[in-house]
Design a protein around this motif. Structure first.
Motif, short mmCIF file in Angstrom:
data_model
loop_
_atom_site.label_atom_id
_atom_site.label_comp_id
_atom_site.label_asym_id
_atom_site.label_seq_id
_atom_site.Cartn_x
_atom_site.Cartn_y
_atom_site.Cartn_z
N SER A 1 73.93 29.20 13.98
CA SER A 1 75.21 29.18 14.71
C SER A 1 75.28 28.05 15.73
O SER A 1 76.37 27.66 16.14
CB SER A 1 75.42 30.52 15.42
OG SER A 1 74.34 30.81 16.29
N CYS A 2 74.15 27.47 16.13
CA CYS A 2 74.14 26.37 17.09
C CYS A 2 74.33 25.01 16.43
O CYS A 2 74.43 23.99 17.11
CB CYS A 2 72.85 26.40 17.91
SG CYS A 2 71.36 26.37 16.91
N PRO B 1 73.43 38.46 13.23
CA PRO B 1 73.36 38.18 14.67
C PRO B 1 71.93 38.09 15.21
O PRO B 1 71.11 38.97 14.97
CB PRO B 1 74.09 39.36 15.31
CG PRO B 1 74.76 40.08 14.20
CD PRO B 1 74.07 39.72 12.94
N GLY B 2 71.67 37.02 15.93
CA GLY B 2 70.46 36.86 16.72
C GLY B 2 69.14 36.93 15.98
O GLY B 2 68.11 37.20 16.61
N ILE B 3 69.11 36.66 14.68
CA ILE B 3 67.85 36.85 13.96
C ILE B 3 66.92 35.65 13.99
O ILE B 3 65.74 35.78 13.70
CB ILE B 3 68.08 37.29 12.49
CG1 ILE B 3 68.73 36.19 11.67
CG2 ILE B 3 68.88 38.57 12.43
CD1 ILE B 3 68.60 36.42 10.18
N ALA B 4 67.44 34.48 14.35
CA ALA B 4 66.59 33.28 14.40
C ALA B 4 66.15 33.05 15.84
O ALA B 4 66.99 32.92 16.73
CB ALA B 4 67.35 32.08 13.87
N GLN B 5 64.86 33.01 16.05
CA GLN B 5 64.29 32.79 17.38
C GLN B 5 63.71 31.38 17.43
O GLN B 5 62.70 31.11 16.79
CB GLN B 5 63.20 33.82 17.66
CG GLN B 5 63.65 35.26 17.55
CD GLN B 5 64.59 35.66 18.67
OE1 GLN B 5 64.41 35.24 19.81
NE2 GLN B 5 65.60 36.44 18.34
N ILE B 6 64.34 30.50 18.19
CA ILE B 6 63.89 29.12 18.29
C ILE B 6 63.75 28.76 19.76
O ILE B 6 64.73 28.84 20.52
CB ILE B 6 64.86 28.15 17.58
CG1 ILE B 6 64.97 28.53 16.10
CG2 ILE B 6 64.40 26.70 17.74
CD1 ILE B 6 66.01 27.76 15.33
N TYR C 1 69.50 32.89 17.85
CA TYR C 1 70.70 32.33 17.23
C TYR C 1 71.09 33.17 16.03
O TYR C 1 70.26 33.76 15.37
CB TYR C 1 70.45 30.89 16.76
CG TYR C 1 70.16 29.93 17.88
CD1 TYR C 1 71.18 29.45 18.69
CD2 TYR C 1 68.86 29.52 18.13
CE1 TYR C 1 70.91 28.56 19.72
CE2 TYR C 1 68.58 28.63 19.17
CZ TYR C 1 69.61 28.16 19.95
OH TYR C 1 69.34 27.29 20.98
N ASP C 2 72.38 33.16 15.74
CA ASP C 2 72.88 33.83 14.55
C ASP C 2 72.61 32.95 13.34
O ASP C 2 72.59 31.71 13.43
CB ASP C 2 74.39 34.06 14.64
CG ASP C 2 74.79 34.99 15.77
OD1 ASP C 2 73.91 35.57 16.43
OD2 ASP C 2 76.01 35.11 16.01
N HIS C 3 72.43 33.60 12.21
CA HIS C 3 72.34 32.89 10.93
C HIS C 3 73.70 33.08 10.26
O HIS C 3 74.15 34.21 10.07
CB HIS C 3 71.22 33.51 10.09
CG HIS C 3 70.43 32.52 9.33
ND1 HIS C 3 69.62 32.88 8.30
CD2 HIS C 3 70.30 31.18 9.44
CE1 HIS C 3 69.01 31.80 7.81
NE2 HIS C 3 69.42 30.77 8.49
N LEU C 4 74.35 31.98 9.93
CA LEU C 4 75.69 32.03 9.35
C LEU C 4 75.64 31.72 7.87
O LEU C 4 74.85 30.89 7.43
CB LEU C 4 76.60 31.01 10.03
CG LEU C 4 76.73 31.10 11.54
CD1 LEU C 4 77.64 29.99 12.06
CD2 LEU C 4 77.23 32.46 11.98
N TYR C 5 76.51 32.38 7.13
CA TYR C 5 76.66 32.14 5.70
C TYR C 5 78.07 31.61 5.47
O TYR C 5 79.05 32.24 5.85
CB TYR C 5 76.47 33.43 4.89
CG TYR C 5 75.03 33.83 4.76
CD1 TYR C 5 74.39 33.78 3.54
CD2 TYR C 5 74.29 34.26 5.86
CE1 TYR C 5 73.05 34.13 3.41
CE2 TYR C 5 72.97 34.62 5.75
CZ TYR C 5 72.35 34.55 4.52
OH TYR C 5 71.04 34.90 4.39
N TYR C 6 78.14 30.44 4.83
CA TYR C 6 79.41 29.85 4.44
C TYR C 6 79.45 29.76 2.92
O TYR C 6 78.44 29.53 2.28
CB TYR C 6 79.56 28.44 5.04
CG TYR C 6 80.09 28.46 6.44
CD1 TYR C 6 81.42 28.15 6.71
CD2 TYR C 6 79.28 28.80 7.51
CE1 TYR C 6 81.93 28.18 7.99
CE2 TYR C 6 79.78 28.83 8.81
CZ TYR C 6 81.11 28.51 9.04
OH TYR C 6 81.61 28.55 10.31
#
Length: 168
Positions: free
Chosen positions: A125-126, A146-151, A156-161
């Motif tokens: 999402s960033c 929502p919020g599954i990627a920790q960097i 951060y959210d992981h988005l699917y397009y």
């Protein structure tokens, strides 16, 4: 900007790794958090040879400025075998020059030629520039984890397009 486009070769691996490591170091372009080596990326490159999921390099003045590739979505599941994930990376020195648009346009044509009915892009999402690029090319957000990627301590959210290619 005119680019030469061709399938990736083994001799490109060092440059592809360099570009990917830029994405890792940025902290917002991939979920990988540790730099890669050409040795760790060799199998990845070989897996794309002579497959329905090629890697393409984009070259300006004999210099690879970016690359893009397809990956299977839910490999081995026949019901979604006509769907591919698209990934693309551009050397940070060449951002903002329209290369992303050229890459997406080329890859959309390739996807149709390969018989895909839909393309998925999965991103953080960033990654605002990639989100803008996808939306400009009529990809639609279809999912959010929502919020599954920790960097670097930030969630951060992981988005699917998705983009339907209207292949019958």
């Amino acid at each position: 900007m005119n680019l030469i486009i061709r399938k990736a070769k083994t001799s490109d691996l060092s440059r592809l790794t360099e570009i990917y490591n830029q994405a890792i170091e940025s902290g917002y372009c991939t979920c990988d958090t540790e730099k890669c080596t050409t040795a760790t990326r060799k199998t990845w490159l070989e897996d794309h040879y002579d497959s329905a999921y090629p890697i393409f390099v984009f070259i300006k003045d004999n210099f690879i400025v970016g690359y893009a590739y397809f990956s299977p979505y839910r490999s081995g599941r026949k019901a979604v075998s006509n769907v591919a994930e698209i990934s693309y990376y551009i050397d940070f020195s060449f951002h903002g020059l329209g290369i992303g648009t050229q890459i997406i346009n080329f890859m959309l044509n390739q996807a149709k030629n390969l018989g895909y009915s839909s393309l998925l892009a999965i991103l953080l999402s960033c990654n605002h520039n990639s989100i803008k690029l996808l939306e400009k090319n009529n990809f639609t957000q279809c999912g959010r984890l929502p919020g599954i990627a920790q960097i670097k301590g930030i969630a951060y959210d992981h988005l699917y397009y998705i983009k339907n290619l209207n292949i019958k």
